[in-house]
Design an enzyme around this catalytic site. Structure first.
Site, mmCIF file in Angstrom:
data_model
loop_
_atom_site.group_PDB
_atom_site.id
_atom_site.type_symbol
_atom_site.label_atom_id
_atom_site.label_comp_id
_atom_site.label_asym_id
_atom_site.label_seq_id
_atom_site.Cartn_x
_atom_site.Cartn_y
_atom_site.Cartn_z
ATOM 1 N N GLU A 133 0.887 -1.178 0.000
ATOM 2 C CA GLU A 133 0.000 0.000 0.000
ATOM 3 C C GLU A 133 0.916 1.217 0.000
ATOM 4 O O GLU A 133 1.444 1.601 1.038
ATOM 5 C CB GLU A 133 -0.872 0.009 1.264
ATOM 6 N N CYS A 166 -2.468 9.194 2.509
ATOM 7 C CA CYS A 166 -2.198 8.661 1.162
ATOM 8 C C CYS A 166 -3.317 8.974 0.182
ATOM 9 O O CYS A 166 -3.061 9.229 -0.987
ATOM 10 C CB CYS A 166 -1.947 7.159 1.245
HETATM 11 P P1 NAP Z 1 8.270 4.969 4.890
HETATM 12 O O1 NAP Z 1 9.464 5.803 5.107
HETATM 13 O O2 NAP Z 1 8.262 4.001 3.790
HETATM 14 O O3 NAP Z 1 7.983 4.246 6.278
HETATM 15 C C1 NAP Z 1 6.965 3.309 6.427
HETATM 16 C C2 NAP Z 1 7.482 2.143 7.244
HETATM 17 O O4 NAP Z 1 8.507 1.472 6.505
HETATM 18 C C3 NAP Z 1 8.125 2.552 8.554
HETATM 19 O O5 NAP Z 1 7.850 1.572 9.514
HETATM 20 C C4 NAP Z 1 9.598 2.582 8.199
HETATM 21 O O6 NAP Z 1 10.431 2.434 9.315
HETATM 22 C C5 NAP Z 1 9.685 1.376 7.301
HETATM 23 N N1 NAP Z 1 10.816 1.338 6.388
HETATM 24 C C6 NAP Z 1 11.418 2.364 5.752
HETATM 25 N N2 NAP Z 1 12.376 1.879 4.917
HETATM 26 C C7 NAP Z 1 12.370 0.533 5.052
HETATM 27 C C8 NAP Z 1 13.130 -0.520 4.467
HETATM 28 N N3 NAP Z 1 14.088 -0.294 3.560
HETATM 29 N N4 NAP Z 1 12.857 -1.798 4.849
HETATM 30 C C9 NAP Z 1 11.901 -2.062 5.754
HETATM 31 N N5 NAP Z 1 11.154 -1.088 6.345
HETATM 32 C C10 NAP Z 1 11.384 0.186 5.992
HETATM 33 O O7 NAP Z 1 6.963 5.822 4.667
HETATM 34 P P2 NAP Z 1 6.562 7.165 5.343
HETATM 35 O O8 NAP Z 1 7.216 8.247 4.604
HETATM 36 O O9 NAP Z 1 6.755 7.102 6.801
HETATM 37 O O10 NAP Z 1 4.975 7.108 5.054
HETATM 38 C C11 NAP Z 1 4.390 7.867 4.130
HETATM 39 C C12 NAP Z 1 4.134 7.123 2.843
HETATM 40 O O11 NAP Z 1 3.215 6.047 3.093
HETATM 41 C C13 NAP Z 1 3.442 8.005 1.835
HETATM 42 O O12 NAP Z 1 3.952 7.783 0.567
HETATM 43 C C14 NAP Z 1 1.998 7.575 1.937
HETATM 44 O O13 NAP Z 1 1.239 7.892 0.799
HETATM 45 C C15 NAP Z 1 2.137 6.130 2.180
HETATM 46 N N6 NAP Z 1 0.915 5.570 2.767
HETATM 47 C C16 NAP Z 1 0.151 4.728 2.022
HETATM 48 C C17 NAP Z 1 -1.031 4.225 2.542
HETATM 49 C C18 NAP Z 1 -1.876 3.274 1.742
HETATM 50 O O14 NAP Z 1 -2.709 2.591 2.339
HETATM 51 N N7 NAP Z 1 -1.726 3.195 0.435
HETATM 52 C C19 NAP Z 1 -1.422 4.549 3.835
HETATM 53 C C20 NAP Z 1 -0.615 5.413 4.571
HETATM 54 C C21 NAP Z 1 0.573 5.917 4.026
HETATM 55 P P3 NAP Z 1 11.189 3.701 9.973
HETATM 56 O O15 NAP Z 1 10.147 4.586 10.514
HETATM 57 O O16 NAP Z 1 12.035 3.067 11.028
HETATM 58 O O17 NAP Z 1 11.986 4.336 8.863
#
Ligand code: NAP
Length: 458
Positions: free
Chosen positions: A229, A263
């Site tokens: 997602e 999102c």
């Molecule tokens: P993110 O940086 O990808 O973080 C999300 C999760 O992934 C966190 O727990 C993060 O841990 C972890 N993570 C980051 N890099 C990783 C890796 N290489 N391997 C494993 N885990 C990893 O995302 P964000 O910036 O916090 O969240 C915003 C994004 O999520 C936006 O693009 C938003 O649109 C999207 N989103 C989508 C939905 C949907 O349902 N489609 C819902 C909500 C949000 P850490 O915090 O420790 O880095």
């Protein structure tokens, strides 16, 4: 990154949380796998569903405390925090009441004999979740997997450890057995190792494209299913025959909801030329006059972003858009002083050669596009790497429905902003990911849909 609670309203560091050790990870994997192998996962579903009912009660009983913790940890408005707490209880109840029906055998008409599909759990899941809906994201993966009989290991975002801990505490309080849900404060490398472990059968991830790609690659490398997602660049279409008052109110709300860090919120405003000027004038006035204050204050309309990195990153993104020719129509900067606040921002004249055209702005930044007709709307809406959701405002429902069918996203909402409910599937296409969460579809993502056939000739 270290797991820590830093209040985005003040910027103050409140608490840090030590990472779990390799021994903790092994214990979590062992407990989860042992549970999966026990009769628990194959036994009649009702005891598991009773735990979900109890979980909803536990959440209801702690709702004020839960809402305050979210505000303190990631800065959403207290009213939005209450809504989030309400919906997680609803999701728990929804799967408590509907899972038996969703997982019942399904008969198939076949010339070869008596055939049906049974639904069985698959095993232990790894889930990785973001901070913007710190309880809701966890419930979306916990409730259906628990009902289905899949234990879950969870890595939450490092800026919401209090929410992560309290969710695990509530699952235990509701009576879930040891191993059903493990919250681990771990690194990305450890997530990768867990996905590779033979005891894990699949990975579900919500977050950014970068993290999603890393997780999908690791799951694919080990031939495990994943669901993703990811982000979106959703259109918010206002047609020439729309109820403008309603569209305006929905547009401002949707663009500023969770400080624009949602999102599925409105990101690209696509305005029919006949109403574009009126809409933009009124939208600008409404965005410019929102109350930006402490999110605990009921009168506040826009709270802080979740972290200093988020605010700094957004400021750079806006600056880059302007350097590539966009017009800064409103706002565009971080707000000086305590906390991670950002001005409501409007960009116009974003051309296709501007990187901003294809980017997701995860904050209160609206892009405005003006179009002449319905075909131009579709061309613009579908000229995106993302495909999560979208909204169309029109009094002509047939026209809106025809447009909705042509937009390449996982969902389109007519005459309301994109939102969520337990019974509605959630997910995207293109780089917004694959698979669905919530609804009857979400619970089927990680079950074995097993065919059994009794031969006619037997
Ligand atoms: P993110 O940086 O990808 O973080 C999300 C999760 O992934 C966190 O727990 C993060 O841990 C972890 N993570 C980051 N890099 C990783 C890796 N290489 N391997 C494993 N885990 C990893 O995302 P964000 O910036 O916090 O969240 C915003 C994004 O999520 C936006 O693009 C938003 O649109 C999207 N989103 C989508 C939905 C949907 O349902 N489609 C819902 C909500 C949000 P850490 O915090 O420790 O880095």
């Amino acid at each position: 990154m270290a797991y820590q609670t830093r209040n985005p309203t003040t910027g103050h560091l409140l608490r840090t949380y030590p990472n779990h050790t390799e021994a903790d990870i092994e214990a979590a994997l062992d407990a989860a796998h042992t549970l999966y192998k026990s009769p628990w996962s194959r036994a009649p579903i009702q005891p598991r569903l009773r735990v979900l009912e109890r979980l909803a009660e536990v959440i209801d009983a702690r709702k004020d405390e839960l809402a305050r913790i979210v505000v303190e940890e990631m800065g959403k408005l207290i009213s939005d925090a209450r809504d989030e707490v309400w919906i997680i209880a609803e999701i728990a109840r929804f799967y408590a009441r509907k899972s038996e029906e969703f997982l019942a055998p399904v008969k198939i008409d076949s010339a070869l004999g008596d055939a049906w599909i049974e639904h069985h759990p698959l095993g232990v899941m790894m889930v990785v979740e973001p901070w913007n809906f710190p309880y809701y994201q966890l419930m979306r993966v916990f409730a259906p997997n628990f009902a289905a009989g899949n234990p879950v290991i969870s890595k939450h975002a490092s800026i919401v450890p209090h929410c992560a801990s309290i969710f695990a505490e509530m699952v235990e309080e509701a009576g879930a057995p040891k191993g059903a849900w493990a919250n681990l404060f771990i690194t990305s490398g450890q997530v990768s190792d867990i996905i590779a472990d033979d005891r894990i059968v699949g990975a579900a991830m919500t977050g950014s494209e970068g993290a999603g790609t890393a997780i999908a690659i690791q799951a694919a490398k080990h031939l495990k299913k994943s669901t993703l997602e990811m982000g979106g660049n959703d259109v918010f279409v206002v047609l020439d025959d729309a109820d403008l008052d309603h569209a305006l109110e929905a547009g401002v709300f949707s663009r500023l909801h969770i400080s624009g860090q949602e999102c599925i919120c409105a990101k690209r405003f696509v305005l029919h030329e006949a109403i574009a000027k009126t809409f933009l004038d009124r939208f600008t006035k409404a965005m410019a006059t929102v109350t930006i204050e402490d999110p605990m204050d009921e009168a506040t309309e826009l709270g802080p972003l979740s972290s200093s990195e988020a605010a700094e990153g957004l400021a750079k993104q806006v600056q880059n858009a302007v350097e590539h020719g966009a017009t800064l129509h409103l706002g565009g900067r971080q707000i000086a002083g305590e906390g991670f606040f950002f001005e409501p921002t409007i960009l116009t004249n974003v051309t296709r050669d501007n990187p901003a055209y294809f980017e997701e702005f995860f904050g209160p930044v609206a892009q405005i596009y003006v179009v002449k007709n319905d075909d131009e709307i579709i061309d613009l809406a579908n000229d995106s790497r993302f495909g999560l959701a979208g909204a169309i405002f029109s009094k002509n429902i047939e026209r809106a429905k025809a447009l909705a069918s042509r937009i390449e996203t996982g969902a389109v909402w007519i005459n309301t902003f994109a939102s969520t409910a337990p019974e509605l599937p959630f997910g995207g296409v293109k780089r917004s990911g694959y698979g669905r969460e919530l609804s009857h579809l979400g619970i089927k993502e990680f079950v074995n849909q097993k065919l059994v056939l009794v031969s006619k000739t037997a």
